[in-house]
Design a protein around this motif. Sequence first.
Motif, PDB file in Angstrom:
ATOM      1  N   ALA A  55      97.226  10.348  62.839  1.00  0.00           N
ATOM      2  CA  ALA A  55      98.391  11.220  63.014  1.00  0.00           C
ATOM      3  C   ALA A  55      99.688  10.437  62.801  1.00  0.00           C
ATOM      4  O   ALA A  55      99.726   9.202  62.898  1.00  0.00           O
ATOM      5  N   ARG A  59     104.886  11.943  70.937  1.00  0.00           N
ATOM      6  CA  ARG A  59     104.997  13.218  71.647  1.00  0.00           C
ATOM      7  C   ARG A  59     103.812  13.420  72.590  1.00  0.00           C
ATOM      8  O   ARG A  59     103.976  13.825  73.746  1.00  0.00           O
ATOM      9  N   ASP A  60     102.605  13.120  72.105  1.00  0.00           N
ATOM     10  CA  ASP A  60     101.417  13.292  72.941  1.00  0.00           C
ATOM     11  C   ASP A  60     101.468  12.383  74.172  1.00  0.00           C
ATOM     12  O   ASP A  60     101.118  12.800  75.279  1.00  0.00           O
ATOM     13  N   ASN A  62     105.343  10.071  65.233  1.00  0.00           N
ATOM     14  CA  ASN A  62     106.085  10.987  66.102  1.00  0.00           C
ATOM     15  C   ASN A  62     105.136  11.864  66.915  1.00  0.00           C
ATOM     16  O   ASN A  62     105.417  12.176  68.085  1.00  0.00           O
ATOM     17  N   ALA A  63     104.014  12.244  66.321  1.00  0.00           N
ATOM     18  CA  ALA A  63     103.021  13.053  67.035  1.00  0.00           C
ATOM     19  C   ALA A  63     102.361  12.225  68.135  1.00  0.00           C
ATOM     20  O   ALA A  63     102.110  12.723  69.241  1.00  0.00           O
ATOM     21  N   LYS A  64     102.101  10.955  67.850  1.00  0.00           N
ATOM     22  CA  LYS A  64     101.497  10.083  68.864  1.00  0.00           C
ATOM     23  C   LYS A  64     102.453   9.891  70.045  1.00  0.00           C
ATOM     24  O   LYS A  64     102.039   9.925  71.213  1.00  0.00           O
TER      25      LYS A  64
END
Length: 263
Positions: A167, A174-175, A170-172
């Motif tokens: 991923a 956010r999670d 930024n997704a990491k």
Amino acid sequence: MEDYRVQLSTRDPASDKYVGSPELWENAQDTLRKVLTELELPFSECPGEAAFYGPKTDFMVRDAIGREWQLGTVQLDYNLPERFELEYIGTDNHPHRPVMIHRAPFGSMERFTGMLIEHFAGAFPLWLAPEQVRVMSIGEKFEDYAQQVERQFRAAGFRVTTDLRSAKINAKIRDAQVELVPYMLVVGGRDLDNQTVSVRDRIDGELGALPIAEAIAKLKAEVDNKVIRQVKKSSFQSFAASEDEAHGFPPVIVYTGHDLCGN
């Protein structure tokens, strides 16, 4: 946890649920009053809330949504040693009857854990968080370095994981934010070249690149000092004396009949 009050739970003379003589009860209750007074702990008395064998000091804690729970308790028991005929030999070589203290600093462990979760709204401080640090690589070619960073933090005593998913970064991030991980360590090409980590704080955001040893020292100092930077505050009124008086509650030692005991 600062939003709490101390309750002295005493015997109700009109009830027959208690064991032992009135003299033993008065002795035990007077002893607890003296201890609380000497410790300068304001308390309220609640007749009828004692255990069947003795009076107790209860610590009533208010949670993040205003509910009150009994956590710690100390119970002074003169009756069970009497009933079981317990004795010990004192320094005078004569038998004496001991006093039994029932002590539960946290009360029910499950209740205490629930209170902690609500107190921090799941966003535990670094030293308490189940997952303290999450390392995340920007791309596949930095996975080995990310795992190397993880090993160094784990060797320093941290609870750390590594996010090696494909991923976007930024997704990491956010999670990890949603999962309330206290610190995120982002590693990429520049970090690999300089042997650094890009540190992101769940509360303060980006902290910039730090050498690995410096990052470990920074987080270790926060753990060692048991730093608490964020808690969930109740919108309910506190147990401050002025607010208690506004509700008709006495901020003092003697029970006056007001409904501090849930009656």
